[in-house]
Design an enzyme around this catalytic site. Structure first.
Site, PDB file in Angstrom:
ATOM      1  N   GLY C 195       0.788  -1.229   0.000  1.00  0.00           N
ATOM      2  CA  GLY C 195       0.000   0.000   0.000  1.00  0.00           C
ATOM      3  C   GLY C 195       0.813   1.268   0.000  1.00  0.00           C
ATOM      4  O   GLY C 195       1.937   1.292  -0.509  1.00  0.00           O
ATOM      5  N   ASN C 220      -5.446  -7.869  -7.225  1.00  0.00           N
ATOM      6  CA  ASN C 220      -5.193  -7.460  -5.843  1.00  0.00           C
ATOM      7  C   ASN C 220      -3.944  -6.610  -5.730  1.00  0.00           C
ATOM      8  O   ASN C 220      -2.853  -7.046  -6.096  1.00  0.00           O
ATOM      9  CB  ASN C 220      -5.059  -8.699  -4.965  1.00  0.00           C
ATOM     10  CG  ASN C 220      -6.314  -9.537  -5.019  1.00  0.00           C
ATOM     11  OD1 ASN C 220      -7.423  -9.011  -4.891  1.00  0.00           O
ATOM     12  ND2 ASN C 220      -6.144 -10.824  -5.290  1.00  0.00           N
ATOM     13  N   LEU C 221      -4.113  -5.448  -5.206  1.00  0.00           N
ATOM     14  CA  LEU C 221      -3.037  -4.486  -5.047  1.00  0.00           C
ATOM     15  C   LEU C 221      -1.787  -5.132  -4.457  1.00  0.00           C
ATOM     16  O   LEU C 221      -1.815  -5.710  -3.381  1.00  0.00           O
ATOM     17  CB  LEU C 221      -3.524  -3.390  -4.096  1.00  0.00           C
ATOM     18  CG  LEU C 221      -2.497  -2.313  -3.752  1.00  0.00           C
ATOM     19  CD1 LEU C 221      -2.105  -1.521  -4.979  1.00  0.00           C
ATOM     20  CD2 LEU C 221      -3.031  -1.400  -2.666  1.00  0.00           C
ATOM     21  N   ASP C 222      -0.664  -5.028  -5.141  1.00  0.00           N
ATOM     22  CA  ASP C 222       0.621  -5.490  -4.634  1.00  0.00           C
ATOM     23  C   ASP C 222       0.657  -6.987  -4.350  1.00  0.00           C
ATOM     24  O   ASP C 222       1.485  -7.458  -3.587  1.00  0.00           O
ATOM     25  CB  ASP C 222       1.017  -4.717  -3.364  1.00  0.00           C
ATOM     26  CG  ASP C 222       1.090  -3.224  -3.605  1.00  0.00           C
ATOM     27  OD1 ASP C 222       1.306  -2.820  -4.760  1.00  0.00           O
ATOM     28  OD2 ASP C 222       0.925  -2.453  -2.646  1.00  0.00           O
ATOM     29  N   GLU C 223      -0.274  -7.728  -4.951  1.00  0.00           N
ATOM     30  CA  GLU C 223      -0.273  -9.168  -4.695  1.00  0.00           C
ATOM     31  C   GLU C 223      -0.050  -9.994  -5.951  1.00  0.00           C
ATOM     32  O   GLU C 223      -0.216 -11.205  -5.940  1.00  0.00           O
ATOM     33  CB  GLU C 223      -1.576  -9.588  -4.004  1.00  0.00           C
ATOM     34  CG  GLU C 223      -1.820  -8.835  -2.731  1.00  0.00           C
ATOM     35  CD  GLU C 223      -2.497  -9.669  -1.665  1.00  0.00           C
ATOM     36  OE1 GLU C 223      -3.190 -10.632  -2.005  1.00  0.00           O
ATOM     37  OE2 GLU C 223      -2.296  -9.338  -0.489  1.00  0.00           O
TER      38      GLU C 223
END
Lengths: 277, 277, 277, 277
Positions: C195, C220-223
């Site tokens: 994040g 998914n953010l940063d995943e």
């Protein structure tokens, strides 16, 4: 020649280095090496010096106290060999590395005892003539087990407790007994993979680097002040067991390094962080 | 608030830190950060401080000179943006990285000119509005070529010359003109693979790690005081051209880092070594 | 001599390497280099080969399809220079590094456009003769802004989109348009500090190592699947802005490295992981 | 399930991977993992595979020999636990690390004996129940001493000899007895600082990185094929004794890693280089 270590922390103010130097000079002491750090955000001053000469600890401490800010912590002591207890569970690599360094004289400490919730490592400890205490947790609640562990620990006055892959979570009460004196090795690059089986977590996430973190233990699992970290590269060929195997060297090296820093009085704890000179 | 940097080196003696602190305190100056190092073997003292407050440079310097050992070097100056000349040959990666950092403001210096023995990099320099001087060596002896280069350099007063893969050896006379002010990047982990084509040498030797070294230039090729080094892993799959390609990132990173250290006045030269705070 | 790359993934089965080799041999093709990996846990087989000789792509592909498991993916193509679009916001270091490598020929791709939500980097892109599109997000909702961005992107057919510090979160719909074709650089050692402002998070946590992670973007953010990671050491003297400054080099190096791996068709995406040969 | 390792090296030719796969497939064997490398410069082919299934070693070897180039070396053998002799002098860290790993089962080998020119490490070896032979060199010429050492070594059939900081130079004749079977750890990043006291050499040169190199021993001191290397950062504060202390961890880690690679039959020697899968 006697050598002393002076550690000071307090609120920041003008002229602190001058004032400290002044006291030391007036006492005919020489600063072999000094380091300082000002945390501007929190207005905190940290100072460490190696001092040579004839030190009158009480006198110098008093004189420093008089001229430094009110909240000052002063720690002036002869460089000595500390006493440590090592706690472990089943894995031998961290314990073995520390015992080897103790045996060869590389570890600047006396290992006064090894305490474990299993008997697996007894033979190893005894090879190096270190008393081993097996305090089984079988059938015991956490609090009751810790009580028994503490009973053993209390029989060995020590400066630090080293958790060399001790795989049980400690309660607040236990930690309070040895505040800022328990060093743990966590087998991940914290704060990634907090908690159980970090290598499995790392495997599932598909990271390309794994690591280990040595930290002081506080109330919150894996959230204590970090002392040292290191990493190694992995790739898709690593199963989580391969990561575990490869990680062992990092774990033992990081723990050894952190222990060395602490034993040399280089580490200040400052909230949930460390200042290391 | 004005910020000054104080650099001192001299013979070691008792109480030097106290004496320096005393002068600064008497002048109502605050030490934001100080580092010192004593080379016990050679009895040398090195000191660097970041100072805040109203500095009377001449007065403070004089007072320091009076109380420090006779052989003291004192350098007290306001933190300023230095001027640098970059010299290069054909490869663009080190030059390009420095120009990009200059453009973005990351480089704490003004790039006053680029000088090269070829015209390959002219377009690149001009993209960043930096004057480019092509001083061809064709048909010239080393001395004659250097004479022409020096003529150009002299038109740009500068603090440092950065050899960003400038592939010609400099004569003693040239080096003397800019003593301890020429920073070179060598494409090996010195002292391994001195001289020409270190990647080919590394390939032939079958090393598993290659590196780069940034150093001040002195009379002896690749033997000047080392400022920074870094390495990367290679394996049997790397041809020497692969090593060269992979090495470029290390080269530019090491050079950038060394230049940053020098520009912040963190580096002392001490024989053929450096002390870096 | 033409050189082709063959990428295969499918369910694992006995004799796959033999079967592939058999087809290639029968077509008088030579395997210059091959790598394979079996994910035993999921029973998946991954294979990549560099092939020399006269390749009849359609024929070879068909023959392979006939003998391999039903779920096979076969990708056989001549080694070519790919087309990429770079998206960025305000910071120039990652974009600049890629443009420099594009300019020098080190980047094995054509940068067909730079797209940004600001106009800060226009001058830089234009220095390297790359079309720049400023698509402001001011006053627009995420969906509306993305619609305008997509309109621009669609005018440039490309193989990959590189997010070189593009500081906006992408919607699922956007990502779907370029599935497994968007490469992002995240300024932390994921999964630590997911994040916003990871350097601030790292500073607050007091870590001794910071890093960067290049990954494919998924929902998914940063995943998304991690391609490359690297780290550097920091200490208590680093403010979060110092970490940010120091981290820039890691960011650009990790991104460059990941992009290189992808451009050479070395990367398989496999769930939220990568297999890299 | 039995697991075999197949190692092949020979002149490069078309279709080798196909031919090998063909033989294995015809024998109903499965390739769990294979790696190959072609040294284009020297026209050499290297291949290693992990094979599962019922292996008729003689039959498969013969079939392979028939179809491969004439100069082929084929090594097909069941994965087994090798036997090693460790030689050391006075320092305990490398020996201790290997013994610990032997004790915990991490070392995939049996340590059949420790041989030393001193008796310093006898106690340590005996803690781990490994026979210790002290062969003093006092008053003996090199050849005479080696003769006595060889007499001891001959009583322990072994696959490899590990020089865990054995501080004596070996003669050609000695090396010939165990060609490509002696692994040494040199306490520098070779080829920097060949010969005696590399840490002192590193200190004098003022390097910012020190390292260690594990290599096979051949006739030329410190010039054998390199298996593994690693480095750590140092700075001006390190005396050469500090470097020595810090270097110990690198030495033991690099040696352990190289030994592991060799014990898993991953290493080919190729002139004075290694190919490692």
């Amino acid at each position: 020649m006697s050598c002393h270590i002076l550690k000071i922390d307090c609120s920041d103010a003008k002229g602190l280095i001058y004032k400290i130097s002044d006291v030391l000079y007036a006492n005919d002491l020489n600063i072999e090496k000094n380091d300082e750090f000002v945390d501007n955000e929190n207005g905190k001053f940290f100072y460490r010096a190696l001092i040579s000469g004839e030190v009158d600890v009480k006198k110098v401490t008093t004189q420093l106290q008089e001229i430094m800010p009110n909240d000052v912590n002063i720690n002036l002591a002869k460089k000595t060999r500390k006493k440590v207890i090592i706690m472990a569970t089943k894995e031998s690599h961290c314990l073995g590395d520390l015992l080897l360094k103790y045996y060869s004289g590389e570890l600047n400490a006396e290992v006064v005892a090894v305490v474990s919730n299993y008997d697996y490592l007894q033979e190893l400890a005894e090879k190096f003539n270190v008393p081993y205490h097996h305090v089984s947790a079988e059938g015991l609640g956490r609090v009751e087990h810790e009580k028994r562990v503490l009973e053993v620990l209390k029989t060995y006055p020590c400066d630090y407790i080293i958790l060399a892959k001790y795989m049980r979570i400690l309660t607040s009460d236990f930690v309070k007994e040895y505040e800022e004196r328990i060093i743990n090795i966590h087998h991940s690059f914290l704060p990634a993979f907090i908690g159980a089986n970090p290598y499995k977590q790392a495997f599932i996430r598909g990271v390309k680097i794994i690591g280990a973190t040595a930290h002081f233990v506080n109330d919150n699992l894996d959230e204590g002040p970090i002392i040292a970290q290191d990493v190694i590269n992995v790739n898709h060929e690593y199963s989580w067991r391969d990561m575990q195997r490869a990680g062992r060297n990092v774990e033992k090296n990081v723990l050894s390094h952190a222990v060395e820093l602490v034993l040399e009085d280089r580490v200040f704890v400052h909230g949930n962080k460390t200042v290391i000179f």
